[in-house]
Write a protein that holds these residues in place. Structure first.
Motif, PDB file in Angstrom:
ATOM      1  N   GLU A  21    -110.420  62.394  -2.971  1.00  0.00           N
ATOM      2  CA  GLU A  21    -111.602  61.804  -2.343  1.00  0.00           C
ATOM      3  C   GLU A  21    -111.395  60.292  -2.199  1.00  0.00           C
ATOM      4  N   ILE A  22    -111.732  59.742  -1.050  1.00  0.00           N
ATOM      5  CA  ILE A  22    -111.567  58.307  -0.796  1.00  0.00           C
ATOM      6  C   ILE A  22    -112.833  57.575  -1.210  1.00  0.00           C
ATOM      7  N   ASP A  23    -112.663  56.526  -1.973  1.00  0.00           N
ATOM      8  CA  ASP A  23    -113.779  55.675  -2.391  1.00  0.00           C
ATOM      9  C   ASP A  23    -113.934  54.585  -1.324  1.00  0.00           C
ATOM     10  N   TRP A  24    -114.813  54.830  -0.348  1.00  0.00           N
ATOM     11  CA  TRP A  24    -114.962  53.919   0.783  1.00  0.00           C
ATOM     12  C   TRP A  24    -115.513  52.567   0.359  1.00  0.00           C
ATOM     13  N   GLU A  25    -116.370  52.540  -0.639  1.00  0.00           N
ATOM     14  CA  GLU A  25    -116.900  51.260  -1.123  1.00  0.00           C
ATOM     15  C   GLU A  25    -115.773  50.405  -1.708  1.00  0.00           C
ATOM     16  N   ALA A  26    -114.871  51.032  -2.457  1.00  0.00           N
ATOM     17  CA  ALA A  26    -113.728  50.308  -3.024  1.00  0.00           C
ATOM     18  C   ALA A  26    -112.805  49.811  -1.914  1.00  0.00           C
ATOM     19  N   GLN A  27    -112.604  50.627  -0.868  1.00  0.00           N
ATOM     20  CA  GLN A  27    -111.786  50.214   0.273  1.00  0.00           C
ATOM     21  C   GLN A  27    -112.382  48.967   0.928  1.00  0.00           C
ATOM     22  N   LYS A  28    -113.690  48.971   1.116  1.00  0.00           N
ATOM     23  CA  LYS A  28    -114.378  47.839   1.739  1.00  0.00           C
ATOM     24  C   LYS A  28    -114.240  46.587   0.865  1.00  0.00           C
ATOM     25  N   GLU A  29    -114.472  46.719  -0.418  1.00  0.00           N
ATOM     26  CA  GLU A  29    -114.391  45.562  -1.321  1.00  0.00           C
ATOM     27  C   GLU A  29    -112.979  44.993  -1.368  1.00  0.00           C
ATOM     28  N   GLU A  30    -111.979  45.869  -1.374  1.00  0.00           N
ATOM     29  CA  GLU A  30    -110.581  45.416  -1.368  1.00  0.00           C
ATOM     30  C   GLU A  30    -110.287  44.633  -0.087  1.00  0.00           C
ATOM     31  N   TRP A  31    -110.772  45.134   1.050  1.00  0.00           N
ATOM     32  CA  TRP A  31    -110.590  44.474   2.341  1.00  0.00           C
ATOM     33  C   TRP A  31    -111.244  43.092   2.328  1.00  0.00           C
ATOM     34  N   ILE A  32    -112.452  42.997   1.821  1.00  0.00           N
ATOM     35  CA  ILE A  32    -113.153  41.710   1.757  1.00  0.00           C
ATOM     36  C   ILE A  32    -112.389  40.733   0.870  1.00  0.00           C
ATOM     37  N   ASP A  33    -111.810  41.215  -0.221  1.00  0.00           N
ATOM     38  CA  ASP A  33    -110.983  40.356  -1.086  1.00  0.00           C
ATOM     39  C   ASP A  33    -109.768  39.825  -0.326  1.00  0.00           C
ATOM     40  N   TYR A  34    -109.128  40.688   0.467  1.00  0.00           N
ATOM     41  CA  TYR A  34    -107.977  40.237   1.266  1.00  0.00           C
ATOM     42  C   TYR A  34    -108.395  39.183   2.288  1.00  0.00           C
ATOM     43  N   ILE A  35    -109.552  39.352   2.906  1.00  0.00           N
ATOM     44  CA  ILE A  35    -110.055  38.349   3.852  1.00  0.00           C
ATOM     45  C   ILE A  35    -110.241  37.014   3.141  1.00  0.00           C
ATOM     46  N   ASN A  36    -110.865  37.049   1.976  1.00  0.00           N
ATOM     47  CA  ASN A  36    -111.106  35.814   1.220  1.00  0.00           C
ATOM     48  C   ASN A  36    -109.796  35.139   0.809  1.00  0.00           C
ATOM     49  N   GLN A  37    -108.790  35.921   0.426  1.00  0.00           N
ATOM     50  CA  GLN A  37    -107.475  35.351   0.092  1.00  0.00           C
ATOM     51  C   GLN A  37    -106.870  34.661   1.317  1.00  0.00           C
ATOM     52  N   PHE A  38    -106.996  35.299   2.469  1.00  0.00           N
ATOM     53  CA  PHE A  38    -106.492  34.730   3.721  1.00  0.00           C
ATOM     54  C   PHE A  38    -107.152  33.382   3.976  1.00  0.00           C
ATOM     55  N   TYR A  39    -108.493  33.349   3.900  1.00  0.00           N
ATOM     56  CA  TYR A  39    -109.224  32.113   4.154  1.00  0.00           C
ATOM     57  C   TYR A  39    -108.879  31.025   3.137  1.00  0.00           C
ATOM     58  N   GLU A  40    -108.664  31.384   1.896  1.00  0.00           N
ATOM     59  CA  GLU A  40    -108.305  30.379   0.894  1.00  0.00           C
ATOM     60  C   GLU A  40    -106.983  29.707   1.249  1.00  0.00           C
ATOM     61  N   SER A  41    -106.016  30.487   1.738  1.00  0.00           N
ATOM     62  CA  SER A  41    -104.746  29.897   2.177  1.00  0.00           C
ATOM     63  C   SER A  41    -104.971  28.941   3.342  1.00  0.00           C
ATOM     64  N   VAL A  42    -105.739  29.373   4.338  1.00  0.00           N
ATOM     65  CA  VAL A  42    -105.998  28.536   5.519  1.00  0.00           C
ATOM     66  C   VAL A  42    -106.717  27.252   5.102  1.00  0.00           C
ATOM     67  N   LYS A  43    -107.721  27.360   4.250  1.00  0.00           N
ATOM     68  CA  LYS A  43    -108.453  26.166   3.793  1.00  0.00           C
ATOM     69  C   LYS A  43    -107.519  25.191   3.086  1.00  0.00           C
ATOM     70  N   GLU A  44    -106.627  25.721   2.259  1.00  0.00           N
ATOM     71  CA  GLU A  44    -105.672  24.875   1.537  1.00  0.00           C
ATOM     72  C   GLU A  44    -104.772  24.120   2.516  1.00  0.00           C
ATOM     73  N   TRP A  45    -104.309  24.808   3.562  1.00  0.00           N
ATOM     74  CA  TRP A  45    -103.421  24.187   4.538  1.00  0.00           C
ATOM     75  C   TRP A  45    -104.157  23.178   5.418  1.00  0.00           C
ATOM     76  N   LEU A  46    -105.439  23.393   5.667  1.00  0.00           N
ATOM     77  CA  LEU A  46    -106.213  22.483   6.514  1.00  0.00           C
ATOM     78  C   LEU A  46    -106.814  21.313   5.728  1.00  0.00           C
ATOM     79  N   GLU A  47    -106.864  21.424   4.421  1.00  0.00           N
ATOM     80  CA  GLU A  47    -107.562  20.443   3.570  1.00  0.00           C
ATOM     81  C   GLU A  47    -107.140  19.000   3.829  1.00  0.00           C
ATOM     82  N   PRO A  48    -105.836  18.665   3.912  1.00  0.00           N
ATOM     83  CA  PRO A  48    -105.479  17.257   4.153  1.00  0.00           C
ATOM     84  C   PRO A  48    -106.054  16.716   5.469  1.00  0.00           C
TER      85      PRO A  48
END
Length: 179
Positions: A21-48
């Protein structure tokens, strides 16, 4: 079909292991975490550049609807610099060939970022053949993917992936603003 054939058919299908059985809520939360990791990298690179007042960005809510997961909210990132406006927009996690995708869009085009296996260099298609309901050969054992962000490179005859790092991100950014 005789009764014996019917019973054999039932027995054959009764021995199959039930699908997990697929835990769709866990899939969604994992995806949102990956999005946030992506944005953290972009923010770090744009910060200067943000600190110098040359770049500004803001996160704005975006609603995504996906089958089985439903409707959920993520952020889109809007970046302004040198008279240019670009948007980083999550597309979804239930996509063929990837665990998720974020599109970078600007006045001159779009670049895609996908979650792919760390060792993946490009798209790969696997085909299996079954004869009489039985696989022709046993499928290969596959290791669980080590998901990481990659940049999709579209070449005339193939699609390949580049590492998602600071230099490649800025290359992609300049590509869509035609800089």
């Amino acid at each position: 079909m005789s009764k014996k054939d019917f019973e054999e058919f039932l027995d054959k299908h009764a021995t199959k292991t039930p699908e997990k059985e697929i835990d769709w809520e866990a899939q969604k939360e994992e995806w949102i975490d990956y999005i946030n990791q992506f944005y953290e990298s972009v923010k770090e690179w744009l910060e200067p550049y943000q600190a110098d007042g040359k770049v500004s960005y803001e996160l704005k809510p975006l609603m995504i609807t996906e089958e089985n997961i439903g409707t959920y909210e993520v952020d889109a990132m809007h970046v302004n610099f040198a008279g240019q406006k670009i948007t980083l927009e999550p597309i979804g996690t239930l996509l063929i060939g990837t665990k998720g995708r974020i599109d970078l869009e600007g006045a001159r085009g779009r670049v895609q970022f996908i979650l792919a296996d760390k060792d993946s260099k490009g798209m790969k298609v696997n085909v299996s053949v079954s004869i009489g309901g039985q696989p022709e050969k046993k499928p290969e054992e596959r290791k669980a993917p080590d998901w990481t962000w990659k940049i999709v490179l579209r070449e005339p005859r193939k699609i390949s992936y580049a590492e998602f790092n600071e230099d490649n991100f800025f290359d992609a950014l300049m590509e869509i603003v035609n800089g």
